[in-house]
Design an enzyme around this catalytic site. Structure first.
Site, short mmCIF file in Angstrom:
data_model
loop_
_atom_site.label_atom_id
_atom_site.label_comp_id
_atom_site.label_asym_id
_atom_site.label_seq_id
_atom_site.Cartn_x
_atom_site.Cartn_y
_atom_site.Cartn_z
CD GLU A 64 7.70 -14.05 -24.68
OE1 GLU A 64 7.80 -14.69 -25.73
OE2 GLU A 64 6.65 -14.02 -23.99
CG ASP A 87 3.52 -19.06 -25.37
OD1 ASP A 87 4.41 -19.88 -25.66
OD2 ASP A 87 3.09 -18.92 -24.21
#
Length: 347
Positions: free
Chosen positions: A64, A235
């Site tokens: 990410e 997450d």
């Protein structure tokens, strides 16, 4: 050999220098200082560019990018999440980050963020705990005793007055590791055999597990009134820790709803389910805990502004020290238009 100019050099904080800095400042003190920076930035939330992080998912994990800017500085973090890594002797999460000057676009800091992410995550958890946890809280259950667990325990000790932690992990070796690391740190540490045992008498429950799947770490019957739940394991899409019924009984607080609805515990709820943003609580625009029997839930997924705060903290903390090295990172030709000439002269 051509010597790089000052304009070519960017301060770089290696893992070794980050650890030296932490020891110099002190773990708990550094967590408190990072938390203060996060709180200051949350209180000016509306001045930031905000976007959900940009993920690249694979069967192995996720990579990410987490960018943000306040108009003067720009920051991003590169971070991965690969739960299978532990079995291969690798970290589940690694990260690095960069800060840049918006006016020139030039980087002003490059740093490791594997260690720094653990510190800023713990700082965020305890900062939110300061606002939401019962004021009389002395005991925390730490469910999931991996790389983040000790940081969380020390953060809640330093900022929320916790003096007892009850540890549980499906891997007894992880619990033993966490208990050993916390020895002599001013906490009463109780390793537990079950999650039910761990949450007994705890006013704060922190869940921090790594599996990339829908999981039920806490079931509804395990959570009594008046507790604060700090859910930091979820997450990414398809990864949760709490039974849906717990969410329905709780007042839910988030960092950035647009991201949390994709990645957090609330992905199990309707898209318009009401949640409260933490920046609103910190600025007094929304209420936090309103009564002693209320269950408060911080559905934490980590947001770019927290990393931006941590990067700004590090940039300030290393000034005038030797906790960094100058990295020859930017080409700086005598004539800005003559990059090729610089290349040729180097030969």
């Amino acid at each position: 050999m051509m010597q790089p100019s000052d304009k070519a050099l960017v301060p770089f904080v290696s893992v070794d220098n980050m650890m030296r800095l932490v020891h110099h400042v002190g773990v708990e003190q550094m967590i408190k200082q990072i938390a203060a920076q996060i709180e200051a930035d949350f209180k000016r939330w509306e001045s930031f560019d905000k976007t959900p992080r940009i993920p690249a998912h694979s069967p192995h994990g996720v990579i990410e990018l987490m960018p943000t800017s306040d108009g003067e500085a720009y920051g991003f973090k590169y971070v991965n999440g690969h739960p299978k890594n532990t079995s291969e002797g690798l970290q589940t999460v690694t990260a690095f980050g960069l800060l840049a000057d918006v006016y020139t676009g030039y980087p002003t800091l490059l740093t490791e963020m594997t260690m720094l992410t653990a510190l800023r995550t713990a700082a965020t958890s305890a900062l939110v705990g300061k606002y939401l946890a019962p004021k009389s809280a002395t005991t925390m259950a730490m469910i999931g005793n991996g790389a983040q667990s000790e940081f969380q325990c020390l953060a809640f000790k330093a900022m929320c007055g916790i003096d007892t932690v009850r540890l549980y992990d499906t891997d007894a070796n992880a619990t033993a590791k966490c208990a050993a690391n916390l020895k002599g740190k001013g906490l009463t540490v109780a390793p537990c055999k079950t999650p039910e045992d761990a949450i007994e008498g705890a006013q704060i429950i922190t869940t921090c597990t790594a599996d990339k799947k829908y999981a039920t770490i806490l079931t509804d019957n395990m959570v009594g009134p008046g507790v604060h739940i700090n859910a930091i394991g979820g997450d990414c899409p398809g990864k949760t820790e709490l039974h849906r019924d717990i969410l329905l009984r709780s007042k839910i607080f988030v960092e950035y709803p647009e991201q949390t609805r994709i990645e957090g515990e609330i992905q199990a709820l309707e898209d318009d389910y009401p949640v409260t943003e933490m920046w609103e609580v910190m600025t007094g625009q929304a209420k936090g805990r309103t009564d002693d029997r209320q269950i408060t839930l911080f559905d934490s997924v980590g947001f770019a502004i927290e990393d931006f705060s941590a990067l700004r903290y590090i940039k300030s903390a290393i000034e005038g020290t030797d906790f960094y090295e100058a990295l020859d990172m930017l080409a700086d030709p005598d004539d800005p238009r003559d990059l090729f000439g610089m290349l040729m002269r180097a030969g």
